[in-house]
Every structure is written in structure tokens, then in C-alpha cells.
Motif scaffolding. Structure first.
Motif: not given
Length: 80
Positions: A3-17
Motif C-alpha cells: 500500500y504505497l500510494d496515498e489517497v485523500t478523502f475530502i469532505k467539504e465544510s458544512p459551514d461554507s455559505h
């Protein structure tokens, strides 16, 4: 399997408006979670079976056993 690769899971902020006083969209920092993965190109035979034809750039992502999937909006891999 390595498992040599990096994966980034991104969750947008619910505070964006939208701020009507500024007249623009105010973005807050998204939540990022980085995990190790094994990522390979999908084979042409499997691509044909899964997608019905050959897709360029399709990847297979394998995570570590007992991986808890975070809540996410999109995934980044290889700065894409």
C-alpha cells in the motif's frame, strides 16, 4: 500487497455559505483524511466487462483490510 500510494478523502465544510454582504461564496476549510492504498490501472479485459468499453485512465483502488470508509465528497489521488 503493498500500500504505497496515498489517497485523500475530502469532505467539504458544512459551514461554507453565500454571504450576501460580501456578495460572494465563503469557503471554509474542508476536512481531509489521508490513507495508504494500492492503486493500479484497470486491465483492458476488466474495463470492457465493467464499462462496456475501454476507458483510459480508469484505476482500481484497494484499501487496507478493516478500512473504515470516511464520509467524503470527493477523492484526490496523484494531485488530481
Amino acid at each position: 500487497m503493498r500500500y504505497l500510494d496515498e489517497v485523500t478523502f475530502i469532505k467539504e465544510s458544512p459551514d461554507s455559505h453565500y454571504d450576501p454582504d460580501l456578495g460572494e461564496w465563503v469557503e471554509k476549510e474542508p476536512t481531509r483524511a489521508v490513507f495508504s492504498a494500492n492503486i493500479t490501472d484497470i486491465g483492458t479485459d476488466r474495463s470492457a466487462k465493467v464499462f462496456g468499453d475501454i476507458k483510459q485512465g480508469a484505476k482500481v483502488m484497494r484499501m487496507m483490510p478493516l478500512f473504515n470508509m470516511p464520509e467524503y465528497d470527493y477523492i484526490e489521488f496523484d494531485n488530481k
